[in-house]
Design a protein around this motif. Structure first.
Motif, PDB file in Angstrom:
ATOM      1  N   GLN A 273       0.835  -1.221   0.000  1.00  0.00           N
ATOM      2  CA  GLN A 273       0.000   0.000   0.000  1.00  0.00           C
ATOM      3  C   GLN A 273       0.860   1.258   0.000  1.00  0.00           C
ATOM      4  O   GLN A 273       0.508   2.270  -0.604  1.00  0.00           O
ATOM      5  CB  GLN A 273      -0.906   0.028   1.232  1.00  0.00           C
ATOM      6  CG  GLN A 273      -2.129  -0.846   1.097  1.00  0.00           C
ATOM      7  CD  GLN A 273      -3.086  -0.630   2.275  1.00  0.00           C
ATOM      8  OE1 GLN A 273      -2.709  -0.067   3.307  1.00  0.00           O
ATOM      9  NE2 GLN A 273      -4.318  -1.073   2.119  1.00  0.00           N
ATOM     10  N   LEU A 298      -6.272   7.536  -0.301  1.00  0.00           N
ATOM     11  CA  LEU A 298      -5.752   6.184  -0.577  1.00  0.00           C
ATOM     12  C   LEU A 298      -5.810   5.326   0.695  1.00  0.00           C
ATOM     13  O   LEU A 298      -5.669   5.843   1.804  1.00  0.00           O
ATOM     14  CB  LEU A 298      -4.300   6.271  -1.089  1.00  0.00           C
ATOM     15  CG  LEU A 298      -4.121   6.899  -2.479  1.00  0.00           C
ATOM     16  CD1 LEU A 298      -2.645   7.201  -2.753  1.00  0.00           C
ATOM     17  CD2 LEU A 298      -4.674   5.972  -3.560  1.00  0.00           C
ATOM     18  N   PRO A 299      -5.981   4.002   0.525  1.00  0.00           N
ATOM     19  CA  PRO A 299      -6.148   3.108   1.700  1.00  0.00           C
ATOM     20  C   PRO A 299      -5.016   3.220   2.714  1.00  0.00           C
ATOM     21  O   PRO A 299      -5.221   3.051   3.918  1.00  0.00           O
ATOM     22  CB  PRO A 299      -6.155   1.704   1.079  1.00  0.00           C
ATOM     23  CG  PRO A 299      -6.491   1.898  -0.362  1.00  0.00           C
ATOM     24  CD  PRO A 299      -6.086   3.288  -0.751  1.00  0.00           C
ATOM     25  N   TYR A 300      -3.806   3.536   2.250  1.00  0.00           N
ATOM     26  CA  TYR A 300      -2.645   3.610   3.134  1.00  0.00           C
ATOM     27  C   TYR A 300      -2.867   4.559   4.309  1.00  0.00           C
ATOM     28  O   TYR A 300      -2.328   4.361   5.394  1.00  0.00           O
ATOM     29  CB  TYR A 300      -1.443   4.079   2.305  1.00  0.00           C
ATOM     30  CG  TYR A 300      -0.118   4.096   3.028  1.00  0.00           C
ATOM     31  CD1 TYR A 300       0.448   2.933   3.558  1.00  0.00           C
ATOM     32  CD2 TYR A 300       0.611   5.279   3.162  1.00  0.00           C
ATOM     33  CE1 TYR A 300       1.684   2.951   4.195  1.00  0.00           C
ATOM     34  CE2 TYR A 300       1.846   5.306   3.792  1.00  0.00           C
ATOM     35  CZ  TYR A 300       2.377   4.141   4.312  1.00  0.00           C
ATOM     36  OH  TYR A 300       3.604   4.158   4.945  1.00  0.00           O
ATOM     37  N   SER A 302      -5.928   5.400   5.627  1.00  0.00           N
ATOM     38  CA  SER A 302      -7.309   5.337   6.157  1.00  0.00           C
ATOM     39  C   SER A 302      -7.373   5.401   7.683  1.00  0.00           C
ATOM     40  O   SER A 302      -8.289   5.994   8.241  1.00  0.00           O
ATOM     41  CB  SER A 302      -8.028   4.091   5.641  1.00  0.00           C
ATOM     42  OG  SER A 302      -7.255   2.953   5.967  1.00  0.00           O
ATOM     43  N   GLU A 303      -6.357   4.853   8.387  1.00  0.00           N
ATOM     44  CA  GLU A 303      -6.465   4.848   9.855  1.00  0.00           C
ATOM     45  C   GLU A 303      -6.317   6.235  10.485  1.00  0.00           C
ATOM     46  O   GLU A 303      -6.718   6.462  11.613  1.00  0.00           O
ATOM     47  CB  GLU A 303      -5.454   3.879  10.472  1.00  0.00           C
ATOM     48  CG  GLU A 303      -4.022   4.271  10.272  1.00  0.00           C
ATOM     49  CD  GLU A 303      -3.073   3.166  10.724  1.00  0.00           C
ATOM     50  OE1 GLU A 303      -2.665   3.220  11.889  1.00  0.00           O
ATOM     51  OE2 GLU A 303      -2.737   2.269   9.915  1.00  0.00           O
TER      52      GLU A 303
END
Length: 353
Positions: A273, A298-300, A302-303
């Motif tokens: 990712q 981007l998913p990287y 998300s947190e």
């Protein structure tokens, strides 16, 4: 005793490295932490709040129209910045009591402790630190090189020198030449710049944080471009067509053909990712490069995401900055900006309940 030799009430004089600083009495324990072509920075403790601050004294800001314009612009930009990932102004002051005696002023900013360039030399950054730092860079995106990114012990990052970076390259102190972080279109003045020149810089810095070494270490402009193309591959015909100068087109056409490298292979020990983020950023064509808002989605990241906190900066009014004024006019504008500064009142959480 003439007024000019007397210190303003509530101020005290302190000598720092053979320079006299005149600061409000609340600032104590001044220690020089950096110096450049345009000014010196000291750390200090604000005894009213107990916090550590950085105070910048500009070197003779009114020695010429150019210096005066630069000093005014730096003050205006710092006053304007209200973003948690960009260094803003805590306070601004002068010990000079009137416009005709106005020679020096001081900018007070949050003290951060180190910059990313120094941090990378001191330690290998863990992947979750890299993730958090890149997320913050994208949120506060402006002109970037590691020496412009201040970091504190909590790994909180702020961008320094916003908006002055493109003029102040010759002033780089404490870190390698900025060419290594420059987008290809800036190196060769290929086409109009867009916000994605800064995205390229983030990609270079992120790659360096993950691998421990700069990604593109060119010895000069053309060597830099060769280094870049070893990874991005030589440009497509579509891209060459977009170049604005015939010289640039001819030069790029003359280069030996190189295939694009697979970054997943190059960064085989890194989360896929994370590599995807770098791939979106390090594209030769600025129009294909990811924008900051798209990168944050981007998913990287998300947190960390709290999209409501990702504020767009208010437009900055450049009208005065771009005018041709006399030294005295710049001085008057700067004095007015200092007098009109309103410090932000930060309420503590407990009292705000």
């Amino acid at each position: 005793m003439s007024m000019s030799s007397r210190t303003r009430p509530g101020y005290c004089r302190q000598d720092v490295n053979k320079t006299t600083w005149e600061v409000p009495e609340q600032y104590r324990e001044l220690k020089q932490v950096g110096t450049g072509a345009y000014g010196t920075v000291c750390s200090a403790v604000d005894f009213r709040t107990g916090t550590k601050v950085a105070i910048k004294k500009l070197h003779r800001p009114f020695q010429s129209e150019l210096f005066a314009k630069r000093a005014y612009r730096e003050l205006r930009l710092l006053k304007h910045m209200k973003h948690e990932n960009v260094i803003g102004l805590v306070y601004v002051f002068t010990a000079d009591l009137s416009l005709d005696r106005f020679h020096d002023f001081y900018l007070v900013m949050p003290f951060m402790g180190t910059d990313l360039g120094k941090l990378m030399k001191l330690q290998n950054l863990s992947e979750d630190k890299v993730q958090f730092l890149v997320y913050q860079m994208l949120k506060g995106l402006k002109d970037l090189k590691p020496g412009n990114l201040a970091v504190n012990q909590e790994c909180e990052l702020k961008i320094l020198d916003f908006g002055l970076a493109r003029q102040a390259d010759s002033e780089m102190t404490g870190y390698v030449v900025t060419r290594w972080y420059r987008a290809p279109e800036v190196i060769l003045s290929w086409m109009h710049y867009t916000q994605t020149v800064d995205i390229w810089s983030v990609g270079c810095i992120m790659a360096e944080m993950l691998s421990g070494k700069p990604l593109f270490k060119g010895n000069d402009h053309l060597d830099q471009l060769t280094e870049i193309m070893k990874i991005t591959g030589t440009p497509t015909q579509d891209f060459i067509t977009k170049l604005q100068s015939q010289d640039a087109k001819n030069y790029v056409k003359s280069l030996p053909k190189v295939q694009k490298k697979d970054l997943q292979e190059l960064f085989s020990k890194v989360k896929p990712q994370a590599v995807t983020v770098i791939e979106c950023m390090l594209l030769l064509d600025p129009e294909s490069r990811v924008m900051a808002a798209e990168a944050l989605a981007l998913p990287y990241f998300s947190e960390f995401r709290e999209p409501e906190e990702e504020t767009e900066a208010h437009p900055y009014d450049h009208s005065v900055d771009n005018s041709d004024l006399s030294l005295e006019q710049w001085k008057r504008h700067t004095f007015t900006e200092i007098l009109s500064f309103q410090p932000q009142v930060v309420e503590s959480r407990e009292t705000a309940l």
